[in-house]
Design a protein around this motif. Structure first.
Motif, PDB file in Angstrom:
ATOM      1  N   SER A 204       0.797  -1.224   0.000  1.00 51.91           N
ATOM      2  CA  SER A 204       0.000   0.000   0.000  1.00 51.91           C
ATOM      3  C   SER A 204       0.833   1.280   0.000  1.00 51.91           C
ATOM      4  O   SER A 204       0.332   2.332  -0.386  1.00 51.91           O
ATOM      5  CB  SER A 204      -0.932   0.028   1.209  1.00 51.91           C
ATOM      6  OG  SER A 204      -0.194  -0.051   2.425  1.00 51.91           O
ATOM      7  N   ASP A 205       2.090   1.221   0.427  1.00 52.65           N
ATOM      8  CA  ASP A 205       2.906   2.424   0.514  1.00 52.65           C
ATOM      9  C   ASP A 205       3.493   2.809  -0.837  1.00 52.65           C
ATOM     10  O   ASP A 205       3.540   2.013  -1.776  1.00 52.65           O
ATOM     11  CB  ASP A 205       4.027   2.232   1.537  1.00 52.65           C
ATOM     12  CG  ASP A 205       3.509   2.261   2.968  1.00 52.65           C
ATOM     13  OD1 ASP A 205       2.604   3.065   3.242  1.00 52.65           O
ATOM     14  OD2 ASP A 205       4.006   1.472   3.801  1.00 52.65           O
ATOM     15  N   PHE A 206       3.988   4.046  -0.899  1.00 54.97           N
ATOM     16  CA  PHE A 206       4.570   4.561  -2.133  1.00 54.97           C
ATOM     17  C   PHE A 206       5.921   3.896  -2.409  1.00 54.97           C
ATOM     18  O   PHE A 206       6.718   3.674  -1.492  1.00 54.97           O
ATOM     19  CB  PHE A 206       4.753   6.080  -2.037  1.00 54.97           C
ATOM     20  CG  PHE A 206       5.343   6.696  -3.271  1.00 54.97           C
ATOM     21  CD1 PHE A 206       4.540   6.998  -4.356  1.00 54.97           C
ATOM     22  CD2 PHE A 206       6.709   6.941  -3.362  1.00 54.97           C
ATOM     23  CE1 PHE A 206       5.079   7.550  -5.506  1.00 54.97           C
ATOM     24  CE2 PHE A 206       7.251   7.488  -4.508  1.00 54.97           C
ATOM     25  CZ  PHE A 206       6.439   7.789  -5.587  1.00 54.97           C
ATOM     26  N   THR A 207       6.184   3.604  -3.699  1.00 52.42           N
ATOM     27  CA  THR A 207       7.418   2.945  -4.104  1.00 52.42           C
ATOM     28  C   THR A 207       7.926   3.552  -5.406  1.00 52.42           C
ATOM     29  O   THR A 207       7.130   3.908  -6.285  1.00 52.42           O
ATOM     30  CB  THR A 207       7.193   1.432  -4.345  1.00 52.42           C
ATOM     31  OG1 THR A 207       6.602   0.854  -3.186  1.00 52.42           O
ATOM     32  CG2 THR A 207       8.499   0.710  -4.649  1.00 52.42           C
ATOM     33  N   GLY A 237       8.028  11.762 -11.854  1.00 46.49           N
ATOM     34  CA  GLY A 237       7.595  10.800 -12.851  1.00 46.49           C
ATOM     35  C   GLY A 237       6.088  10.628 -12.829  1.00 46.49           C
ATOM     36  O   GLY A 237       5.379  11.265 -12.051  1.00 46.49           O
ATOM     37  N   TRP A 238       5.628   9.729 -13.684  1.00 47.31           N
ATOM     38  CA  TRP A 238       4.197   9.462 -13.812  1.00 47.31           C
ATOM     39  C   TRP A 238       3.767   8.432 -12.767  1.00 47.31           C
ATOM     40  O   TRP A 238       4.389   7.386 -12.639  1.00 47.31           O
ATOM     41  CB  TRP A 238       3.879   8.948 -15.209  1.00 47.31           C
ATOM     42  CG  TRP A 238       4.176   9.954 -16.277  1.00 47.31           C
ATOM     43  CD1 TRP A 238       5.332  10.076 -16.994  1.00 47.31           C
ATOM     44  CD2 TRP A 238       3.319  11.014 -16.710  1.00 47.31           C
ATOM     45  NE1 TRP A 238       5.241  11.133 -17.866  1.00 47.31           N
ATOM     46  CE2 TRP A 238       4.016  11.729 -17.717  1.00 47.31           C
ATOM     47  CE3 TRP A 238       2.031  11.415 -16.368  1.00 47.31           C
ATOM     48  CZ2 TRP A 238       3.468  12.835 -18.372  1.00 47.31           C
ATOM     49  CZ3 TRP A 238       1.479  12.518 -17.023  1.00 47.31           C
ATOM     50  CH2 TRP A 238       2.185  13.202 -18.009  1.00 47.31           C
ATOM     51  N   VAL A 239       2.723   8.739 -12.055  1.00 48.14           N
ATOM     52  CA  VAL A 239       2.233   7.869 -10.990  1.00 48.14           C
ATOM     53  C   VAL A 239       1.310   6.798 -11.559  1.00 48.14           C
ATOM     54  O   VAL A 239       0.415   7.098 -12.354  1.00 48.14           O
ATOM     55  CB  VAL A 239       1.475   8.679  -9.919  1.00 48.14           C
ATOM     56  CG1 VAL A 239       0.862   7.759  -8.870  1.00 48.14           C
ATOM     57  CG2 VAL A 239       2.407   9.682  -9.254  1.00 48.14           C
ATOM     58  N   ASP A 240       1.580   5.541 -11.191  1.00 48.66           N
ATOM     59  CA  ASP A 240       0.625   4.481 -11.479  1.00 48.66           C
ATOM     60  C   ASP A 240       0.298   3.752 -10.180  1.00 48.66           C
ATOM     61  O   ASP A 240       0.742   4.150  -9.099  1.00 48.66           O
ATOM     62  CB  ASP A 240       1.135   3.533 -12.570  1.00 48.66           C
ATOM     63  CG  ASP A 240       2.402   2.783 -12.171  1.00 48.66           C
ATOM     64  OD1 ASP A 240       2.684   2.668 -10.959  1.00 48.66           O
ATOM     65  OD2 ASP A 240       3.117   2.298 -13.068  1.00 48.66           O
ATOM     66  N   ASP A 243       0.262  -2.395  -6.271  1.00 46.74           N
ATOM     67  CA  ASP A 243       0.596  -2.588  -4.855  1.00 46.74           C
ATOM     68  C   ASP A 243       0.934  -1.242  -4.218  1.00 46.74           C
ATOM     69  O   ASP A 243       1.994  -1.047  -3.626  1.00 46.74           O
ATOM     70  CB  ASP A 243       1.768  -3.568  -4.697  1.00 46.74           C
ATOM     71  CG  ASP A 243       1.384  -4.981  -5.094  1.00 46.74           C
ATOM     72  OD1 ASP A 243       0.208  -5.342  -4.911  1.00 46.74           O
ATOM     73  OD2 ASP A 243       2.252  -5.706  -5.596  1.00 46.74           O
ATOM     74  N   GLY A 244       0.017  -0.309  -4.331  1.00 51.70           N
ATOM     75  CA  GLY A 244       0.224   1.042  -3.834  1.00 51.70           C
ATOM     76  C   GLY A 244       0.708   1.960  -4.941  1.00 51.70           C
ATOM     77  O   GLY A 244       1.079   1.510  -6.025  1.00 51.70           O
ATOM     78  N   PRO A 245       0.704   3.264  -4.689  1.00 48.26           N
ATOM     79  CA  PRO A 245       1.169   4.209  -5.710  1.00 48.26           C
ATOM     80  C   PRO A 245       2.668   4.034  -5.957  1.00 48.26           C
ATOM     81  O   PRO A 245       3.427   3.725  -5.051  1.00 48.26           O
ATOM     82  CB  PRO A 245       0.869   5.572  -5.090  1.00 48.26           C
ATOM     83  CG  PRO A 245       0.836   5.324  -3.615  1.00 48.26           C
ATOM     84  CD  PRO A 245       0.303   3.937  -3.442  1.00 48.26           C
ATOM     85  N   ARG A 246       3.079   4.228  -7.198  1.00 50.72           N
ATOM     86  CA  ARG A 246       4.490   4.095  -7.510  1.00 50.72           C
ATOM     87  C   ARG A 246       4.853   4.962  -8.710  1.00 50.72           C
ATOM     88  O   ARG A 246       3.985   5.398  -9.478  1.00 50.72           O
ATOM     89  CB  ARG A 246       4.853   2.645  -7.807  1.00 50.72           C
ATOM     90  CG  ARG A 246       4.299   2.123  -9.108  1.00 50.72           C
ATOM     91  CD  ARG A 246       4.839   0.749  -9.463  1.00 50.72           C
ATOM     92  NE  ARG A 246       4.481   0.405 -10.839  1.00 50.72           N
ATOM     93  CZ  ARG A 246       4.936  -0.664 -11.479  1.00 50.72           C
ATOM     94  NH1 ARG A 246       5.739  -1.519 -10.858  1.00 50.72           N
ATOM     95  NH2 ARG A 246       4.588  -0.900 -12.724  1.00 50.72           N
TER      96      ARG A 246
END
Length: 261
Positions: A204-207, A237-240, A243-246
């Motif tokens: 769930s965390d940002f990566t 960069g572009w967020v997708d 398994d969490g935002p990355r």
């Protein structure tokens, strides 16, 4: 190990601009399409590489125009419309749309490095590519100052630098280009990729994910992204969502080290 160094700087003269560029086409700017695209009197369409200005709809249906897009276009018009210019290349020269890519310089009585001026005034962000990485260090420096001074786009919450330790803040931001700051909790390599984790829950965390091709560019630059563990960094960069935002990192210039581990 620092991947990129942020240095605050005032706008530089064209003579002191990025070196090792190759002269390209020249002409007079006949029209401005948006805040990072112009058309010359010889018909060439020039994409101001290294920058990303707010996007206009330009006839696209269901496209949500970005805040301050009109103001960015007006700012570019004031700088280049009717002016003689030269394109200088530092990487790939033509994109898949047939546009000419390069750094743009006004060559008339008042000289200007166009990308640097637009970023310094707050009307564009730094936006680089794996095959077009020239001049990024100089452009990051003036972007930092414009952001601190809340110039142009930086006065609008739409362009807020996101916090990596607040994954809920990315709700609804998939498909958006973002600047994200945070401390790398864990840097690890798995299946040919390096993962920079900013939280303890990888579901769930940002990566930030550095792919195999990008790792080759890091290696050529003598950079080891695994040494970023514990560092405070800013990425872009572009967020997708996976398994969490990355954000996918395709080249080293997407990472600025704000404080080493």
């Amino acid at each position: 190990m620092a991947v990129a160094t942020v240095v605050l700087a005032m706008p530089m003269s064209p003579a002191a601009a990025c070196e090792d560029l190759v002269d390209g086409p020249k002409g007079v700017v006949a029209s401005v399409t948006d805040g990072d695209t112009v058309v010359l009197d010889n018909g060439l369409v020039i994409r101001l590489i290294g920058t990303q200005a707010p996007k206009l709809a330009l006839g696209r249906e269901d496209f949500a125009e970005w805040p301050k897009a009109d103001a960015a276009k007006v700012a570019l018009e004031a700088l280049v419309l009717g002016q003689p210019v030269r394109v200088r290349h530092g990487g790939e020269r033509i994109d898949r749309h047939g546009r000419t890519l390069g750094q743009l310089f006004v060559t008339g009585a008042t000289e200007a490095w166009v990308q640097q001026q637009m970023i310094a005034a707050g009307w564009a962000r730094v936006y680089s590519f794996p095959d077009n990485r020239a001049c990024v260090t100089q452009l990051l420096a003036v972007e930092t100052q414009a952001r601190l001074d809340k110039l142009g786009i930086w006065a609008d919450p739409y362009y807020l630098v996101r916090r990596a330790d607040r994954p809920d803040d990315f709700a609804g931001r998939q498909g958006y280009y973002e600047l994200v700051e945070g401390r790398v909790l864990l840097a690890e390599k798995a299946q040919g990729r390096v993962y920079l984790n900013f939280g303890r829950s990888w579901k769930s965390d940002f990566t930030a994910v550095i792919d195999k091709a990008a790792l080759g560019l890091f290696s050529k630059g003598g950079l080891d992204p695994l040494k970023l563990e514990g560092a405070l960094i800013r990425i872009r960069g572009w967020v997708d969502e996976n398994d969490g935002p990355r954000v996918e990192i395709t080249h080293p210039e997407q990472i600025e080290v704000l404080r080493a581990p």
